[in-house]
Design a protein around this motif. Structure first.
Motif, PDB file in Angstrom:
ATOM      1  N   TYR A 102       0.662  -1.130  -0.101  1.00  0.00           N
ATOM      2  CA  TYR A 102       0.070   0.100  -0.005  1.00  0.00           C
ATOM      3  C   TYR A 102       0.761   1.166  -0.124  1.00  0.00           C
ATOM      4  CZ  TYR A 102      -2.564   3.780   2.452  1.00  0.00           C
ATOM      5  OH  TYR A 102      -2.919   4.847   2.698  1.00  0.00           O
ATOM      6  N   ALA A 139      -4.739  -3.329  -2.450  1.00  0.00           N
ATOM      7  CA  ALA A 139      -3.903  -2.141  -1.929  1.00  0.00           C
ATOM      8  C   ALA A 139      -3.916  -1.145  -2.824  1.00  0.00           C
ATOM      9  CB  ALA A 139      -2.609  -2.599  -1.774  1.00  0.00           C
ATOM     10  N   ALA A 180      -5.349   2.504  -2.173  1.00  0.00           N
ATOM     11  CA  ALA A 180      -4.604   3.775  -2.175  1.00  0.00           C
ATOM     12  C   ALA A 180      -5.294   4.963  -3.217  1.00  0.00           C
ATOM     13  CB  ALA A 180      -3.316   3.677  -3.002  1.00  0.00           C
TER      14      ALA A 180
END
Ligand code: PHE
Length: 447
Positions: free
Chosen positions: A44, A216, A220
């Motif tokens: 991440y 992830a 984001a």
């Protein structure tokens, strides 16, 4: 139509207010828990740095140079095929779709502000029953809170960028920062803190699956508010001579910092009081209230300020989710702000009702398509499809469509030696990464 501008600090607070939301405090800790901790946090963070940073600057650039609503900006900045590129701006609709589930969840945080003061659950089993009953049976309360969110958000945005959005962020963001810092400070004195630290920062690579990679990347985007014209729309009201690179860095640092602090704090509490971190979406609404109960009276106070902070984080993001379409309606159709705010408000209010019905026991099956109900669909379609798609459109636009000189004139001095790297990243790395992620989603590529 001339837009009222943000002040410099007002822009940073509003952009950070948009970025720091339920995604940081509700979603990040539980998806970290579900995806095994450290390795997921690592992926991440890399995504935030490589893709997030590159794209945030690109999105700010489109807003800052265009100065209008997202549709007009794409149209104006495209050197050719303007009528086609203008559709890129409609990615602003994503925000309204996010609001369909975001508003009910902010409503839940309102409910838990009251629960913290009155009746915290004494065991996980009780907490689970309470929460499940609340979201699946207690339609009246949910609709009531959803209505409050609708009224609040619509009133704020109707007052405009300066008098509404900037002001709201000036009040709520300091409350949020202070609360998270204070709770983190307290957590760092507890013995569960070391375990929480290890869980979040010691990577166990075996736990990392291809699905967690996609999660992830999707997260984001979601957490940084990029890929749906929010940052773009706010940037259209940046003061002249703003430094886009510095602003992006500050917003990303605040957003990531708060997610990490919130994660460490929650996991410390959970370890300290014997709950498990892999509790899923119920982490904040099931496990945490039990932890607050265990803390005794201090828990009531912590619970109260925690849920007020969570509601604040949600509200400052909510106003940013509806703003792109409001600015579009005001700019292109000469709607008054009030009328535009009402129109976008009613959209998420009505569909939000359906989202609430779709998770209810009684009516859920009417609003379930395939294995997912309407609520989950809104989440899935936006976070996993529309945000990456929006990011891809913006990357191609800034990297391949806009005139090279124009981009360089704005960013070369601000990025300095990093400029060639950034330009390479927006032209190739970001689009390729996004295409891979999206193909992985539909099962064409197995990561
Ligand atoms: N970034 C917000 C959060 O983390 C959500 C959001 C997404 C807000 C996209 C605006 C645009 O909760």
């Amino acid at each position: 139509m001339k837009l009222a501008r943000f002040s410099r600090i007002g822009f940073i607070l509003a952009a950070a207010g948009s970025a720091v939301g339920l995604g940081n405090i509700w979603k990040f800790p539980y998806i970290t828990g579900e995806n095994g901790g450290g390795a997921f946090v690592f992926v991440y963070l890399i995504t935030v740095l490589v893709i997030g940073f590159t794209l945030m600057i690109a999105e700010m650039l489109i807003g800052y140079l265009g100065r209008r609503d997202s549709v007009t900006n794409f149209e104006d900045l495209a050197p050719r095929d303007k009528h086609l590129w203008k559709y890129g701006g409609f990615i602003g609709l994503t925000g309204l779709i996010i609001m369909i589930f975001y508003s009910p969840v902010i409503g839940w945080t309102f409910h838990f502000v009251l629960v913290s003061l009155t009746s915290l659950p004494s065991s996980v089993a009780i907490a689970e029953t309470n929460f499940t009953e609340f979201i699946s049976i207690d339609l009246g309360s949910q609709v009531f809170y959803h209505t409050l969110v609708f009224l609040f958000v619509t009133t704020v945005v109707a007052r405009g960028i300066k008098g509404g959005i900037e002001k709201l962020n000036f009040i709520l963001m300091p409350i949020l920062f202070i609360t998270i810092a204070a709770m983190f400070f307290y957590a760092s004195t507890l013995s569960g803190f070391t375990q929480a630290w290890d869980f979040m920062f010691a990577p166990d690579w075996s736990k990392l699956t291809s699905a967690s990679l996609v999660t992830a990347v999707g997260h984001a985007f979601f957490t940084l508010s990029i890929g749906m014209a929010t940052i773009l729309t706010y940037s259209a009201s940046l003061p002249k001579d703003s430094n886009l690179v510095r602003s992006s860095l500050i917003v990303i640092a605040l957003d990531t910092g708060i997610a990490l602090l919130a994660g460490l704090t929650l996991f410390t509490f959970l370890y300290e009081y014997g709950a498990t971190p892999s509790a899923g979406p119920g982490l904040v609404f099931i496990s945490l209230p039990t932890v607050f109960y265990e803390m005794g009276f201090l828990g009531n106070i912590f619970g109260f300020i925690f849920f007020v902070a969570l509601a604040s984080a949600g509200l400052t993001s909510a106003v940013s989710l509806v703003e792109p379409i409001i600015q579009y309606l005001v700019d292109r159709f000469s709607f008054s702000r009030l009328k535009a705010s009402m129109a976008s408000g009613l959209f998420f209010y009505l569909f939000g009702m359906i989202a609430i019905l779709s998770i209810s026991k009684e009516y859920g099956h009417y609003f379930t398509i395939g294995s997912m109900n309407f609520f989950d669909w809104a989440d899935f379609v936006t976070a996993s499809v529309m945000l990456p798609l929006g990011g891809l459109i913006m990357a191609i636009f800034v990297g391949h469509v806009m005139e090279k000189e124009r981009v360089a004139a704005q960013l070369k001095t601000q990025l300095g030696a990093v400029y060639p790297l950034w330009y390479f990243s927006i032209r190739y790395i970001v689009p390729i990464a996004l295409v891979v992620v999206m193909l992985n989603l539909v099962g064409i590529i197995e990561l």
